[in-house]
Scaffold this active site. Structure first.
Site, short mmCIF file in Angstrom:
data_model
loop_
_atom_site.label_atom_id
_atom_site.label_comp_id
_atom_site.label_asym_id
_atom_site.label_seq_id
_atom_site.Cartn_x
_atom_site.Cartn_y
_atom_site.Cartn_z
N ARG A 37 0.81 -1.22 0.00
CA ARG A 37 0.00 0.00 0.00
C ARG A 37 0.85 1.28 0.00
NH1 ARG A 37 -5.18 -0.98 3.94
NH2 ARG A 37 -6.06 -2.75 2.82
N ASP A 139 -15.00 9.65 10.13
CA ASP A 139 -13.95 8.66 9.85
C ASP A 139 -12.60 9.36 10.05
OD1 ASP A 139 -14.10 5.74 8.26
OD2 ASP A 139 -12.15 6.73 8.12
C1 LIG Z 1 -14.02 -1.62 7.46
S1 LIG Z 1 -14.52 0.07 7.53
C2 LIG Z 1 -16.12 -0.10 8.26
C3 LIG Z 1 -17.15 0.80 7.62
C4 LIG Z 1 -18.58 0.66 8.14
N1 LIG Z 1 -18.68 1.03 9.53
C5 LIG Z 1 -19.09 -0.73 7.91
O1 LIG Z 1 -19.32 -1.47 8.88
O2 LIG Z 1 -19.30 -1.11 6.75
C6 LIG Z 1 -13.53 0.68 8.90
C7 LIG Z 1 -13.36 2.20 8.89
O3 LIG Z 1 -12.82 2.60 10.15
C8 LIG Z 1 -11.97 3.70 9.94
N2 LIG Z 1 -11.06 3.86 11.09
C9 LIG Z 1 -10.00 3.08 11.44
N3 LIG Z 1 -9.40 3.58 12.53
C10 LIG Z 1 -10.11 4.67 12.91
C11 LIG Z 1 -9.98 5.62 13.97
N4 LIG Z 1 -9.03 5.53 14.88
N5 LIG Z 1 -10.88 6.63 14.02
C12 LIG Z 1 -11.88 6.73 13.10
N6 LIG Z 1 -12.04 5.88 12.08
C13 LIG Z 1 -11.17 4.86 11.99
C14 LIG Z 1 -11.27 3.36 8.63
O4 LIG Z 1 -10.74 4.52 8.01
C15 LIG Z 1 -12.39 2.69 7.83
O5 LIG Z 1 -13.01 3.60 6.97
#
Ligand SMILES: C[S@@+](CC[C@H](N)C(=O)[O-])C[C@H]1O[C@@H](n2cnc3c(N)ncnc32)[C@H](O)[C@@H]1O
Length: 268
Positions: A37, A139
């Protein structure tokens, strides 16, 4: 052009980097993912090794590049109406709130590219009609937030949108936009997307009736989970509901909420 490889020591540096920045714990199995990445960024920044790129990130002079690296190291997979039971439950709650004068407020706390937030907004627009409601998506990644605001998606991500909602809230792409869908403008305008890192103190978002914190805790270790959940729950109203991903658990994480249905909790 020679391929730059990542050493174990360099990988450890990036494990620390993303843990400090986002609370994300990367297992050793993620070494190839990290090098894959980030490899384009090495070229872009004209550095010759992952170690040099790490030093750039931690120099204090490259905040835009830090955000880019965070964007690349987060996993953003999502789709509309993921885990349908939560939306059935939301529907019941919204219908019960129809006569309220206070806005019904929902937070999509790791909203990724916005599909979760728009799915919530479709349910509320349908059930609450003219009653006030609000959905906020947050996010850590600015790249996914930009996509969320635009609301333009590949059609295959929309397979689970109920047909009536597809008709009412989505515009089907034609010509060069074939195979895509655009969230209809009035729904897009009602959504708010903003950056919030769940791993640090949160912006002032107000209190919510329902919070979705789904498919993000899987990236956190136990301590980070406890801290994140406490922070997030401080923004849930008493008797409000908390939805987590079906593969996640709150065992030993908090006793501030009680299970009312699989992966749905109520705040005491
Ligand atoms: C797999 S996606 C899940 C999206 C949605 N909630 C779902 O269930 O389909 C995880 C998201 O968490 C975000 N994320 C990871 N660490 C984070 C943090 N410390 N604070 C806020 N967002 C975070 C990532 O950028 C990503 O967009």
């Amino acid at each position: 052009m020679s391929v730059i490889t990542i050493s174990d020591q360099e990988f450890t540096q990036f494990q620390h980097f993303i843990y400090e920045a986002a609370g994300i714990t990367l297992s050793p199995a993620k070494k190839a993912l990290v090098s894959g990445r980030l490899s384009k960024r090495l070229q872009h920044c004209r550095v010759n090794s992952y170690g040099e790129y790490f030093r750039l990130l931690t120099s204090g002079d490259a905040s835009d590049e830090v955000q880019t690296a965070v964007d690349l190291l987060t996993t953003n997979e999502t789709y509309f109406f993921r885990e349908q039971k939560h939306f059935d439950f939301l529907r019941e709650q919204a219908l019960a709130a129809r006569k309220r004068t206070q806005a019904f407020r929902v937070w999509s706390a790791a909203s990724s590219t916005g599909e979760e937030g728009y799915s919530i907004a479709m349910v509320l627009a349908d059930c609450l009609a003219d009653a006030p409601w609000e959905v906020i998506g947050t996010d850590i990644s600015t790249r996914v937030l930009q996509k969320a605001r635009i609301g333009h998606y590949p059609a295959e991500r929309a397979k689970l949108i109920p047909p009536a909602y597809l008709k009412r809230f989505c515009l089907k792409g034609t010509g060069p936009q074939q195979g895509t869908l655009l969230i209809e403008r009035s729904l897009r305008n009602r959504m708010r997307f903003m950056q919030a890192n769940l791993n640090t103190s949160l912006p002032q978002l107000g209190l919510f009736d329902v919070i979705f914190l789904r498919n993000v805790m899987i990236y956190f270790n136990g301590d980070t989970k406890r801290q994140v959940v406490a922070r997030v729950l401080s923004l849930l109203k008493p008797d409000g509901y908390f939805c987590i991903g079906h593969s996640e658990s709150l065992n030993d994480i908090t006793d501030a909420v009680q299970l009312v249905a699989p992966s749905i909790y109520r705040k005491a």
